[in-house]
Design an enzyme around this catalytic site. Structure first.
Site, PDB file in Angstrom:
ATOM      1  CD  GLU A 169     -52.609  43.234 -26.159  1.00 54.69           C
ATOM      2  OE1 GLU A 169     -53.478  44.137 -26.208  1.00 54.69           O
ATOM      3  OE2 GLU A 169     -52.473  42.409 -27.085  1.00 54.69           O
ATOM      4  CG  HIS A 222     -45.313  42.533 -35.248  1.00 55.75           C
ATOM      5  ND1 HIS A 222     -46.085  43.500 -35.827  1.00 55.75           N
ATOM      6  CD2 HIS A 222     -46.190  41.582 -34.821  1.00 55.75           C
ATOM      7  CE1 HIS A 222     -47.350  43.146 -35.782  1.00 55.75           C
ATOM      8  NE2 HIS A 222     -47.455  41.992 -35.164  1.00 55.75           N
TER       9      HIS A 222
END
Lengths: 355, 325
Positions: free
Chosen positions: B60, B127
């Site tokens: 990321e 999540h």
């Protein structure tokens, strides 16, 4: 122990690699670099630039001691050849991401030393207009991508530049530096891995100067040669003598042109030595005196000077002239910087966003 | 005008921008052949090729940092975080590099980071988060978070055309549940402009993303049952937010709730409340109320998550308390 580590060329066992190659990296002497030999005129210019780099750092140190530099004063004493030789090998449209010991690269790319010096004392006459200090500056007009203090970051950013060159099919190359300490970061890993996976025109130079602030390289990595990391990413790696500006130029040019031809990325480990503390506030008491003495013998300026005189590329008179030119450049730079205007306080609120 | 989902609207906006500008490219994990974890980029690699729909290693920081570098070299990258939660791995690149470049050396960084965010999908602690407040505190970033398909398309197009790093928070729960009419032609929703989603006169709910929907549902019910008229102001842009529109509405209704799905303390609602109190104190008939998730990680088990999240009923309760003040 460190002295030993730096004076002995280490051998890395073939078992380090999975590819069956004997060595995980090349040394400069194993490459055919003849066609990358700088001309005599270029050699003299390289010599001028490493002297200017040192004079610049010395001037910064002097102003720091006089209390005229309010922030930290980072220098690159002993490492001038790596910055100068590599930046000098870049093409006009290439891009370089210097970190704190790469003042030489910024100077070679064309930022006048008077404007550069202004950035250390917060004046408006710099690419940052006083919004950042020291060598933290960027100017795409001269192909300089500004660093942040967080090490490893530029590895990714310059990989991003190189990716843009590849996607846009532009024959340009991105180059950046990282210290031995910086190779321990997660961002170093992510950037190197992406550069290798995407085969982008990216040159990474690890300046292994033996010290990350007060931490010796042996406490950063279990590798003796950080170039081995290149192999781990499936990337060609070369080890060079970072204190020989002409070798730095040849190896950098080799790597840059290989990347430009579509055969990148390449990792270069520059073996060098930080000849001062982390910055001017640090007296480097933790560095063994013998280690400084050993590396002083390999001082890049003394070596380049001797080479140019011995090979009659430069006359003693020319040498004097170059030294005088450097001194004059820095006198003018100091005069300019100290008299340059500060930015207005309210300018602090401007420019957070682009239009 | 077609009726499409919130997710399809995001895709439509990106596709139009990619057709319009060859410098726009997408980058992220599993966005190419797979079409993205939520299929937002389904069909993109077939139309635009692998060079413009780039699958990446699991990196990321790498994705965001590569966006920065390529943006400075003239491209307009649009990154996808597979889940907004993973943006923490790229935090440094966003807050220290992307956000500060224009201030430090006056170069524009046109890039978008798409962040599928939000709970209610039983995703658990990693999540389901709504991490916009982490970035709300960072001058140099822009943050948008649409609640409708129309705004989703208009805002993704604005974000792509903007010359600054823009975080685009798209709510996973809304992806396929919210449908709406979206013009097939080229339009944008300007960054920094809120929208009155429902007119009212007794109180204002200032909200964004999923909270807009609870507010709209609760507003219908309280109108029907209590005769209270609620105005729903959708911020749409979080940084910068539409201060003018908020003041106008508050001055009209004199009561206000600031609502979001992210946790309460240190959330966007705190700043909006302070802004209202500082600038419209004399117009307020009651203290500014906030509605947000409780200050815990997002729990997994359905009863726990239901307790954690705000919803229509919790909104209704706060509305009634405020109306009665």
């Amino acid at each position: 122990m460190n002295k030993k580590k730096n004076t002995k060329k280490s051998k890395v066992a073939a078992s380090v690699t999975n590819s069956g190659e004997k060595k995980p990296f090349f040394t400069a002497s194993e490459l055919d670099l003849k066609k990358f030999e700088p001309t005599d005129a270029q050699k003299k210019e390289l010599y001028y630039f490493i002297m200017l780099n040192r004079a610049f750092d010395d001037r910064v140190a002097k102003l720091y001691r006089q209390g005229k530099i309010i922030g930290a004063a980072y220098g690159s004493r002993g490492q001038e050849a790596t910055s100068v030789g590599s930046a000098y090998a870049l093409g006009k449209n290439d891009i370089v991401g210097p970190i704190i010991r790469n003042a030489g690269a910024i100077i070679v790319r064309g930022l006048p030393v008077k404007n550069f010096l202004s950035n250390f004392i917060g004046r408006s006459t710099t690419p940052t207009g006083g919004r950042d200090g020291n060598s933290h500056l960027g100017d795409l007009n001269i192909g300089v991508f500004a660093p942040i203090s967080h090490l490893g970051s530029l590895i990714i950013n310059l990989t991003g530049c190189a990716l843009a060159f590849k996607l846009k099919k532009e024959p340009r190359v991105a180059l950046t530096y990282i210290g031995d300490g910086g190779t321990s970061t997660a961002e170093f890993h992510e950037g190197m891995n992406m550069a290798a996976v995407w085969k982008v025109p990216f040159v990474c130079i690890i300046e292994n100067n033996n010290w990350a602030y007060s931490t010796p390289t042996m406490n950063q990595s279990n590798l003796k040669d950080l170039a081995v990391k290149g192999k781990a990413y499936g990337m060609e790696a070369v080890v060079m003598d970072g204190n020989d500006v002409f070798e730095v130029y040849r190896v950098s040019k080799y790597a840059i042109e290989k990347c430009r031809a579509g055969n990148g990325p390449i990792l270069i480990e520059s073996k060098t030595m930080r000849m001062k503390g982390h910055a001017e506030h640090d007296d480097a008491f933790y560095v063994p005196k013998e280690m400084f003495a050993e590396w002083q013998k390999k001082d890049p300026i003394i070596r380049a000077e001797k080479y140019l005189l011995d090979h009659k590329i430069m006359t003693p008179a020319e040498n004097e002239e170059l030294k005088n030119r450097v001194a004059k450049d820095m006198e003018e730079a100091e005069e300019f910087a100290l008299n340059a205007p500060f930015p207005l306080g309210e300018e602090a609120a401007e420019g957070v966003y682009a239009e | 005008m077609a009726t499409i989902t919130y997710l399809e609207a995001i895709s439509m906006g990106m596709r139009e921008e990619m057709r319009r500008d060859p410098n726009v490219f997408l980058i992220g994990e599993d966005i190419g052949v797979y079409g993205g974890a939520f299929k937002v980029t389904k069909g993109f690699i077939e139309e635009f090729g692998a060079d413009r729909v780039m699958d990446t290693p699991i990196s990321e920081a790498g994705i965001i940092g590569v966006c920065v570098g390529s943006a400075l070299m003239g491209l307009r990258p649009v990154a996808e975080m597979q889940f907004a939660d993973f943006i923490s791995c790229g935090f440094n690149q966003l807050v220290n590099q992307a956000a500060k470049i224009h201030y430090r050396w006056r170069e524009a960084v046109p890039m978008v980071v798409r962040c599928p965010s939000g709970g209610g999908v039983h995703g658990g602690p990693f999540h389901s988060q709504n991490p916009e407040a982490w970035f709300f505190h960072v001058p140099g970033l822009k943050i948008v978070s649409p609640s409708t398909p129309y705004d989703a398309k208009g805002l993704i197009k604005s974000a792509i055309r903007d010359n600054n790093p823009v975080l685009f928070f798209e709510h996973k729960f809304l992806y396929r549940r919210i449908k709406g009419e979206v013009p097939e032609d080229d339009y944008i929703v300007p960054i920094g402009k809120g929208d009155i989603k429902r007119e009212g006169k007794d109180m204002t709910v200032v909200a964004y993303s999923s909270a807009v929907h609870w507010a709209l549902e609760a507003a219908e019910q309280i109108e029907k049952e209590d005769g209270v008229s609620v105005e729903v102001l959708d911020m749409r842009s979080i940084l910068p937010y539409d201060k003018e529109l908020i003041l106008q509405s508050v001055k009209k209704t004199n009561r206000v709730i600031v609502a979001h799905e992210a946790t309460l303390t240190g959330g966007v609602g705190g700043d909006v409340s302070a802004f209202i109190t500082e600038n419209a104190f004399e117009h307020l008939d009651a203290p500014v109320r906030r509605l947000a998730a409780i200050d815990t990680p997002v729990p997994y088990s359905p009863p726990l998550e239901a307790h954690f999240l705000p919803n229509k009923d919790k909104m209704l309760k706060v509305m009634r308390e405020l109306a009665a003040y």
